[in-house]
Design an enzyme around this catalytic site. Structure first.
Site, PDB file in Angstrom:
ATOM      1  N   GLU A  53      -5.248  -5.085  10.831  1.00 54.27           N
ATOM      2  CA  GLU A  53      -4.254  -4.035  10.991  1.00 54.27           C
ATOM      3  C   GLU A  53      -4.515  -3.277  12.288  1.00 54.27           C
ATOM      4  OE1 GLU A  53      -2.447  -2.840   6.967  1.00 54.27           O
ATOM      5  OE2 GLU A  53      -4.145  -1.548   7.334  1.00 54.27           O
ATOM      6  N   HIS A  97      -9.431   1.022   5.266  1.00 51.29           N
ATOM      7  CA  HIS A  97      -8.149   1.309   5.919  1.00 51.29           C
ATOM      8  C   HIS A  97      -8.381   2.322   7.049  1.00 51.29           C
ATOM      9  CE1 HIS A  97      -4.041   2.583   6.599  1.00 51.29           C
ATOM     10  NE2 HIS A  97      -3.653   1.508   5.942  1.00 51.29           N
ATOM     11  N   GLU A 111      -6.780   4.776   8.006  1.00 53.96           N
ATOM     12  CA  GLU A 111      -6.569   6.187   7.642  1.00 53.96           C
ATOM     13  C   GLU A 111      -7.797   6.751   6.952  1.00 53.96           C
ATOM     14  OE1 GLU A 111      -2.916   5.540   5.529  1.00 53.96           O
ATOM     15  OE2 GLU A 111      -1.919   5.065   7.418  1.00 53.96           O
ATOM     16  N   ASN A 137       0.866  -1.185   0.000  1.00 58.78           N
ATOM     17  CA  ASN A 137       0.000   0.000   0.000  1.00 58.78           C
ATOM     18  C   ASN A 137       0.903   1.235   0.000  1.00 58.78           C
ATOM     19  OD1 ASN A 137      -1.816   2.022   0.498  1.00 58.78           O
ATOM     20  ND2 ASN A 137      -2.276   1.407   2.607  1.00 58.78           N
ATOM     21  N   TRP A 138       1.011   1.850  -1.152  1.00 56.27           N
ATOM     22  CA  TRP A 138       1.937   2.987  -1.280  1.00 56.27           C
ATOM     23  C   TRP A 138       1.393   4.260  -0.642  1.00 56.27           C
ATOM     24  CZ3 TRP A 138       4.000   2.892  -7.045  1.00 56.27           C
ATOM     25  CH2 TRP A 138       4.644   1.668  -7.268  1.00 56.27           C
ATOM     26  N   LYS A 139       0.143   4.264  -0.309  1.00 55.62           N
ATOM     27  CA  LYS A 139      -0.520   5.464   0.245  1.00 55.62           C
ATOM     28  C   LYS A 139      -0.254   6.665  -0.681  1.00 55.62           C
ATOM     29  CE  LYS A 139       0.124   3.453   4.752  1.00 55.62           C
ATOM     30  NZ  LYS A 139       0.069   3.609   6.187  1.00 55.62           N
ATOM     31  N   GLY A 167       2.426   2.268  10.738  1.00 54.91           N
ATOM     32  CA  GLY A 167       3.360   3.380  10.554  1.00 54.91           C
ATOM     33  C   GLY A 167       4.082   3.803  11.814  1.00 54.91           C
ATOM     34  N   GLY A 210       2.789  -1.182   4.312  1.00 47.61           N
ATOM     35  CA  GLY A 210       2.801   0.242   4.001  1.00 47.61           C
ATOM     36  C   GLY A 210       4.225   0.708   3.719  1.00 47.61           C
ATOM     37  N   SER A 263       3.441  -2.078  10.466  1.00 49.79           N
ATOM     38  CA  SER A 263       4.899  -2.098  10.676  1.00 49.79           C
ATOM     39  C   SER A 263       5.524  -3.464  10.386  1.00 49.79           C
ATOM     40  CB  SER A 263       5.255  -1.623  12.095  1.00 49.79           C
ATOM     41  OG  SER A 263       4.863  -0.280  12.253  1.00 49.79           O
TER      42      SER A 263
HETATM   43  C1  PEP Z   1      -0.813   0.124   6.144  1.00 51.95           C
HETATM   44  O1  PEP Z   1      -0.981   1.318   6.089  1.00 51.95           O
HETATM   45  O2  PEP Z   1      -1.626  -0.650   5.622  1.00 51.95           O
HETATM   46  C2  PEP Z   1       0.370  -0.368   6.838  1.00 51.95           C
HETATM   47  C3  PEP Z   1       0.385  -1.608   7.214  1.00 51.95           C
HETATM   48  O3  PEP Z   1       1.369   0.548   7.040  1.00 51.95           O
HETATM   49  P1  PEP Z   1       2.811   0.251   7.675  1.00 51.95           P
HETATM   50  O4  PEP Z   1       3.319  -1.025   7.089  1.00 51.95           O
HETATM   51  O5  PEP Z   1       3.643   1.442   7.276  1.00 51.95           O
HETATM   52  O6  PEP Z   1       2.620   0.161   9.154  1.00 51.95           O
END
Ligand code: PEP
Length: 252
Positions: free
Chosen positions: A169, A97, A99, A9-11, A175, A236, A215
Site C-alpha cells: 500500500e 497499516h 495509519e 477495510n472499513w476503518k 485515500g 478502503g 485508491s
Molecule cells: C487502505 O486504507 O487500506 C486503503 C487502501 O484505503 P483506500 O482504498 O481508501 O485508498
C-alpha cells in the site's frame, strides 16, 4: 496455488445501523456476484465484529480485524487480543497499516509481536507495507518496503510466514484518489515476491498472496488485478459502498 483475496477495510466508519445495512447489501450482492475463486474479507471496527461474524455464518465472506494487541492478555486497558478475536470467529487481521504506523507509532517490534500472536491463534495476518511519497520521489521505495518486511514478518519461521498475506500500500495512494499505475504495482509485487523467494524459497514465494491497496476502486481494479503478481486488493473507501466493493470483487 496462492489465493485471490479482496478485503474491505472499513476503518473508523459507519454506525451500527449503517454497518448492518452495508453487510446485508454485500451478502445479497455476493449471492448474485461472480466471485468464484476470490476470498472476500470484511474488516469492520471492533464494535461491529460480533454482528459481522454472526452474519458470516450464513454467507460467503470471512471476517478480519483492523488491529490487534501486541500483548497476549491481561491488564492492557482498551486493547483487544488475538485470542478474543479468534474466539469470535475472526480469521484475518490487518497489521502495519500506514495509519497505525503514523498515528499510533506502531513499531516493527510491535508488529512482529502482533504477527506471532495472530498466528498462535490461527488468524492470518494481512501485513501492510508501503513507502511515503518523498521516499518514492527519492527512488527509495524498494529499500523502504524491504526494511519494513525484513524487520517484521521475515522474523517468522517458514511455516508461520507461509500463512501471511502481504498488502503493498503506497502511502501516497491511500485515500488520495491517486492510485499506483498498474506497472508500479506489478513492479513492487515482483520485488516483494523475489525477497520472499530469497528468504524462504521459491515455493513459499509462489504461494504468498500479495494484495495491492491504495485508491483501488470499481474502475481501476480490473487493470490492477490483471497483473500476474497482484493477487487482489485491500480496499478502503470503496469498500464502504456495497455496489463498488462488489464490482471490485468481480474485477478478476
Ligand atoms: C487502505 O486504507 O487500506 C486503503 C487502501 O484505503 P483506500 O482504498 O481508501 O485508498
Amino acid at each position: 496455488m496462492r489465493r485471490k483475496i479482496v478485503a474491505g477495510n472499513w476503518k473508523m466508519n459507519k454506525t451500527f445501523q449503517e454497518a448492518d445495512e452495508l453487510i446485508n447489501e454485500i451478502i445479497e450482492g455476493l449471492e448474485d456476484a461472480n466471485h468464484k475463486g476470490v476470498d472476500v474479507v470484511l474488516c469492520p471496527p471492533f464494535t461491529f465484529m460480533e454482528m459481522t461474524t454472526d452474519y458470516a455464518q450464513e454467507s460467503e465472506y470471512a471476517v478480519g480485524a483492523q488491529n490487534v494487541s501486541s500483548f497476549d492478555s491481561g491488564a492492557y486497558t482498551g486493547e483487544v487480543s488475538a485470542k478474543m478475536l479468534h474466539s469470535m470467529g475472526v480469521e484475518y487481521c490487518i497489521i502495519g497499516h500506514s495509519e497505525r504506523r503514523k498515528y499510533f507509532n506502531e513499531t516493527d517490534e510491535q508488529l512482529t509481536q502482533k504477527a506471532e500472536l495472530l498466528l498462535k491463534y490461527n488468524i492470518l495476518p494481512i501485513f501492510c507495507c508501503g513507502e511515503l511519497l518523498p521516499e518514492r520521489e527519492a527512488a527509495n521505495h524498494f529499500e523502504v518496503v524491504k526494511s519494513q518486511i525484513e524487520n517484521t514478518i521475515f522474523k517468522l519461521e517458514p511455516l508461520d510466514f507461509a500463512k501471511v498475506i502481504i498488502a503493498y500500500e503506497p502511502v501516497w495512494a491511500i485515500g488520495t484518489g491517486v492510485t499506483a499505475t498498474s506497472d508500479q504495482a506489478q513492479e513492487m509485487h515482483v520485488f516483494i515476491r523475489n525477497l520472499i523467494s530469497e528468504k524462504y524459497g521459491k515455493e513459499i514465494a509462489k504461494n504468498t498472496s500479495i494484495l495491492y491497496g491504495g485508491s483501488c476502486n470499481a474502475i481501476n481494479a480490473k487493470e490492477l488485478f490483471a497483473n500476474p503478481d497482484v493477487d487482489g486488493g485491500l480496499i478502503g473507501g470503496a469498500s464502504l459502498i456495497a455496489i463498488d466493493f462488489l464490482k471490485i470483487i468481480e474485477s478478476f
